[in-house]
Write a protein that holds these residues in place. Structure first.
Motif, PDB file in Angstrom:
ATOM      1  N   ILE A 135     -12.680 -46.428  17.689  1.00 43.88           N
ATOM      2  CA  ILE A 135     -11.696 -45.573  17.349  1.00 43.88           C
ATOM      3  C   ILE A 135     -10.424 -46.070  17.878  1.00 43.88           C
ATOM      4  CG2 ILE A 135     -10.844 -43.311  18.233  1.00 43.88           C
ATOM      5  CD1 ILE A 135     -13.738 -42.583  18.757  1.00 43.88           C
ATOM      6  N   GLU A 136     -10.250 -46.840  18.889  1.00 41.18           N
ATOM      7  CA  GLU A 136      -9.156 -47.554  19.124  1.00 41.18           C
ATOM      8  C   GLU A 136      -8.518 -48.477  18.178  1.00 41.18           C
ATOM      9  OE1 GLU A 136      -5.879 -48.558  21.596  1.00 41.18           O
ATOM     10  OE2 GLU A 136      -6.975 -46.959  22.182  1.00 41.18           O
ATOM     11  N   ALA A 137      -9.563 -49.361  17.593  1.00 42.79           N
ATOM     12  CA  ALA A 137      -8.963 -50.488  16.735  1.00 42.79           C
ATOM     13  C   ALA A 137      -8.706 -49.603  15.312  1.00 42.79           C
ATOM     14  CB  ALA A 137     -10.212 -51.120  16.111  1.00 42.79           C
ATOM     15  N   ALA A 138      -9.646 -48.504  14.797  1.00 45.08           N
ATOM     16  CA  ALA A 138      -9.000 -47.663  13.868  1.00 45.08           C
ATOM     17  C   ALA A 138      -7.681 -47.063  13.953  1.00 45.08           C
ATOM     18  CB  ALA A 138     -10.027 -46.783  13.406  1.00 45.08           C
ATOM     19  N   SER A 139      -7.446 -46.683  15.074  1.00 43.04           N
ATOM     20  CA  SER A 139      -6.091 -45.916  15.189  1.00 43.04           C
ATOM     21  C   SER A 139      -4.940 -46.876  15.113  1.00 43.04           C
ATOM     22  CB  SER A 139      -6.091 -45.350  16.615  1.00 43.04           C
ATOM     23  OG  SER A 139      -5.769 -46.505  17.513  1.00 43.04           O
ATOM     24  N   LYS A 140      -5.000 -48.073  14.959  1.00 39.76           N
ATOM     25  CA  LYS A 140      -3.805 -49.124  14.777  1.00 39.76           C
ATOM     26  C   LYS A 140      -3.321 -48.929  13.330  1.00 39.76           C
ATOM     27  CE  LYS A 140      -4.448 -50.753  18.909  1.00 39.76           C
ATOM     28  NZ  LYS A 140      -3.547 -50.466  19.880  1.00 39.76           N
ATOM     29  N   GLY A 157       3.314 -41.019   6.271  1.00 38.69           N
ATOM     30  CA  GLY A 157       2.698 -42.338   5.870  1.00 38.69           C
ATOM     31  C   GLY A 157       3.221 -43.453   7.071  1.00 38.69           C
ATOM     32  N   ILE A 158       3.997 -42.951   8.084  1.00 37.57           N
ATOM     33  CA  ILE A 158       4.390 -43.848   9.187  1.00 37.57           C
ATOM     34  C   ILE A 158       3.434 -43.740  10.191  1.00 37.57           C
ATOM     35  CG2 ILE A 158       6.252 -43.918  10.864  1.00 37.57           C
ATOM     36  CD1 ILE A 158       8.132 -42.367   9.152  1.00 37.57           C
ATOM     37  N   ILE A 159       3.250 -45.332  10.787  1.00 38.77           N
ATOM     38  CA  ILE A 159       2.287 -45.494  11.735  1.00 38.77           C
ATOM     39  C   ILE A 159       3.245 -45.693  13.082  1.00 38.77           C
ATOM     40  CG2 ILE A 159       0.561 -47.114  12.733  1.00 38.77           C
ATOM     41  CD1 ILE A 159      -0.061 -47.998   9.828  1.00 38.77           C
ATOM     42  N   ASP A 160       2.972 -44.865  13.916  1.00 45.19           N
ATOM     43  CA  ASP A 160       3.676 -45.119  15.386  1.00 45.19           C
ATOM     44  C   ASP A 160       2.539 -44.471  16.360  1.00 45.19           C
ATOM     45  OD1 ASP A 160       3.437 -42.334  15.317  1.00 45.19           O
ATOM     46  OD2 ASP A 160       5.767 -41.979  14.591  1.00 45.19           O
ATOM     47  N   VAL A 161       3.055 -44.442  17.503  1.00 41.85           N
ATOM     48  CA  VAL A 161       2.510 -44.225  18.853  1.00 41.85           C
ATOM     49  C   VAL A 161       1.844 -42.844  18.684  1.00 41.85           C
ATOM     50  CG1 VAL A 161       2.695 -43.617  21.143  1.00 41.85           C
ATOM     51  CG2 VAL A 161       3.963 -45.700  20.237  1.00 41.85           C
ATOM     52  N   ASP A 162       2.680 -41.947  18.252  1.00 39.35           N
ATOM     53  CA  ASP A 162       2.214 -40.472  18.019  1.00 39.35           C
ATOM     54  C   ASP A 162       0.976 -40.265  16.893  1.00 39.35           C
ATOM     55  OD1 ASP A 162       3.866 -39.627  20.089  1.00 39.35           O
ATOM     56  OD2 ASP A 162       5.514 -39.239  18.716  1.00 39.35           O
ATOM     57  N   SER A 163       1.419 -41.015  15.977  1.00 42.13           N
ATOM     58  CA  SER A 163       0.291 -40.977  14.859  1.00 42.13           C
ATOM     59  C   SER A 163      -1.163 -41.529  15.536  1.00 42.13           C
ATOM     60  CB  SER A 163       0.623 -41.793  13.398  1.00 42.13           C
ATOM     61  OG  SER A 163       0.545 -43.208  13.839  1.00 42.13           O
ATOM     62  N   GLN A 164      -1.066 -42.738  16.234  1.00 42.07           N
ATOM     63  CA  GLN A 164      -2.139 -43.252  16.574  1.00 42.07           C
ATOM     64  C   GLN A 164      -2.991 -42.293  17.731  1.00 42.07           C
ATOM     65  OE1 GLN A 164      -0.610 -47.072  18.393  1.00 42.07           O
ATOM     66  NE2 GLN A 164      -0.485 -47.994  16.136  1.00 42.07           N
ATOM     67  N   LEU A 165      -2.159 -41.910  18.605  1.00 35.56           N
ATOM     68  CA  LEU A 165      -2.713 -40.902  19.491  1.00 35.56           C
ATOM     69  C   LEU A 165      -3.400 -39.564  18.989  1.00 35.56           C
ATOM     70  CD1 LEU A 165      -3.128 -40.171  22.451  1.00 35.56           C
ATOM     71  CD2 LEU A 165      -0.890 -38.962  22.648  1.00 35.56           C
ATOM     72  N   ALA A 166      -2.835 -39.330  17.817  1.00 33.45           N
ATOM     73  CA  ALA A 166      -3.269 -38.176  17.221  1.00 33.45           C
ATOM     74  C   ALA A 166      -4.662 -38.525  16.513  1.00 33.45           C
ATOM     75  CB  ALA A 166      -2.230 -37.510  16.181  1.00 33.45           C
ATOM     76  N   TYR A 167      -4.727 -39.512  16.180  1.00 34.29           N
ATOM     77  CA  TYR A 167      -6.224 -40.025  15.606  1.00 34.29           C
ATOM     78  C   TYR A 167      -6.971 -40.185  16.541  1.00 34.29           C
ATOM     79  CZ  TYR A 167      -9.688 -42.840  13.082  1.00 34.29           C
ATOM     80  OH  TYR A 167     -10.746 -43.317  12.693  1.00 34.29           O
TER      81      TYR A 167
END
Length: 488
Positions: free
Chosen positions: A350-355, A362-372
């Motif tokens: 899950i951690e790897a996929a969250s990257k 369409g933006i990858i940031d800390v919040d989007s990774q945590l949300a995933y």
């Protein structure tokens, strides 16, 4: 009609039995205005709480240990620290789950506090040189009921079962298992072990039970021993439950039905096949589920997030990859995974996929990774009330095990939640109240069918309404009546 039920509560001296056939049978019989007596052959110092929490306190109880310990008290009586005798200079240090007692800078005792649902003391450990020497069990009627003495290796060497006034009623040698006792109902003072004493007490009690009353026994190694030993005059119905019988079959414990049993109740057709295959004796039996179904309101229509409740004691990697792929393309989906398996490997995945998890823009940031990452929730084993609460808010029940969880299946029907199984059971009508995925390639399509939208809601409600009617209190009670009539 008088029904006498012998539970298998051997492992529940300090806790509440969950998913237990006796509890649900007693609830059913009481709801049908039947006279129920629980014949208790286990040491149960917290019995009043068990009865209250399970709403079966109106059942009459007979306890073998109450007979042995000459206990006539009925009502709960909480105890306070001041009710015990402590050294004058004792200091009490309160913690979340216990109170430590220190005397002259030495750890003298630990008073353990039961957290749920009521704050109460349930046992006390007495220590010498930081070694536990005795364990005192507190009966919920307000007295020390049992004292266990330990050797230097923390192994029990003696158990004393006490009367409410503090006298020793029964003494058990934990090394030899020999039991010494003075009872008014039998002249015998020495027994080979506690099971022999319990059998004698049970035989004594059954003499006062009318021979045309019914005795329903939850099958276990202990209760099977008692039935063989006592040979009741009353008609005996043996209640098999998958959780118990599977464990015994794994240990190669024979489950042959004795000539002392008049009828057997088995909880699922699948289990009936297992028991028939291993038994040399064919017996008269009926398939009656322990859990009834009462239709309840599902909140799925008002939930902005589609929750998949995945019951997975063991998680298959291929299944997890399918679920992960689904969540990657459905940002409105949450998966709750009830498992007893270590999930460190899956956490890393899950951690790897969250990257690479992007937000709605369409933006990858800390919040989007945590949300995933937060959309994967691993939870420990849940009790009955917790499972019900989750079902009320779930979009779909996913259970891919070889033996789907029967309680969850009934709750899915109650809340009109579709279920996806790999094994056909009586609770699943494929393409009506769920999907049967016999091949892993079908899993993705089945999940997408239920999470993409809710076009299926009315059809599932209609089909679960029909299934629920078959497992209602009234219908299950009729099945029990048919057994009673056959025995007559």
């Amino acid at each position: 009609m008088n029904l006498h039920i012998m539970p298998d509560w051997h492992a529940y001296s300090m806790t509440l039995p969950e998913f237990n056939d006796t509890v649900h049978q007693t609830q059913l019989f009481l709801s049908q205005s039947q006279q129920v007596e629980l014949i208790l052959v286990d040491y149960l110092p917290q019995l009043r709480e068990i009865l209250s929490q399970k709403r079966i306190e109106s059942a009459v109880t007979w306890s073998a240990y109450d007979l042995f310990q000459r206990i006539t008290l009925k009502d709960e009586k909480p105890v306070a620290l001041a009710d015990f005798s402590w050294p004058d200079d004792a200091e009490f240090i309160r913690m979340n789950d216990r109170i430590e007692v220190w005397v002259k800078n030495t750890h003298f005792a630990t008073v353990w506090v039961q957290q749920s649902p009521l704050m109460r003391f349930d046992r006390i450990d007495l220590l010498t040189d930081d070694i536990r020497r005795q364990e005192l069990i507190i009966d919920d009627r307000g007295f020390i009921s049992r004292v266990t003495t330990f050797n230097d290796d923390n192994e029990p060497i003696r158990r004393d079962y006490l009367t409410p006034s503090g006298g020793v009623a029964v003494q058990e040698d934990c090394v030899s298992a020999v039991v010494t006792t003075q009872q008014t109902w039998t002249p015998q003072t020495t027994f080979t072990n506690m099971a022999e004493l319990v059998a004698a007490g049970l035989a004594h009690h059954l003499k006062s039970v009318p021979q045309n009353d019914y005795l329903i026994v939850s099958q276990s190694e202990m209760t099977t021993f008692l039935i063989h030993k006592v040979t009741p005059k009353q008609p005996v119905i043996l209640s098999y439950q998958t959780e118990r019988t599977d464990r015994q079959l794994e240990q190669h414990v024979p489950l042959q039905i004795s000539g002392n049993v008049d009828f057997s109740v088995i909880d699922t057709p699948e289990q009936a096949e297992k028991l028939s295959a291993q038994s040399e004796q064919q017996s008269t039996f009926a398939i009656i589920p322990p859990y009834t179904v009462t239709a309840r309101q599902n909140n799925v229509a008002v939930q902005p997030v589609a929750t998949i409740y995945w019951f997975a004691p063991s998680i298959a990697m291929a299944d997890f990859e399918v679920v992960s792929t689904l969540l990657a393309s459905h940002p409105n989906v949450l998966v709750l995974i009830e498992t007893t398996q270590s999930h460190a490997l899956f956490d890393a995945m899950i951690e790897a996929a969250s990257k690479t998890a992007a937000n709605a823009h369409g933006i990858i940031d800390v919040d989007s990774q945590l949300a995933y990452k937060t959309r994967f929730q691993f939870i420990a084993s849940q009790n009955e009330a917790q499972k019900m609460q989750y079902m009320a808010n779930s979009r779909v029940l996913l259970d891919l095990g070889d033996t789907p969880n029967q309680y969850l299946q009934t709750q899915a029907i109650a809340y009109a939640v579709p279920q996806i199984n790999r094994i056909q059971t009586a609770y699943l009508q494929p393409n009506q109240n769920g999907k049967l995925v016999t091949d892993r390639s079908e899993l993705s399509g089945a999940l997408n069918f239920y999470v993409d939208d809710t076009h299926w809601v009315s059809d599932v409600k209609e089909s679960t309404h029909d299934i629920a009617a078959e497992y209602s209190d009234d219908m299950v009670w009729i099945k029990w009546q048919q057994i009673f009539n056959k025995i007559k």
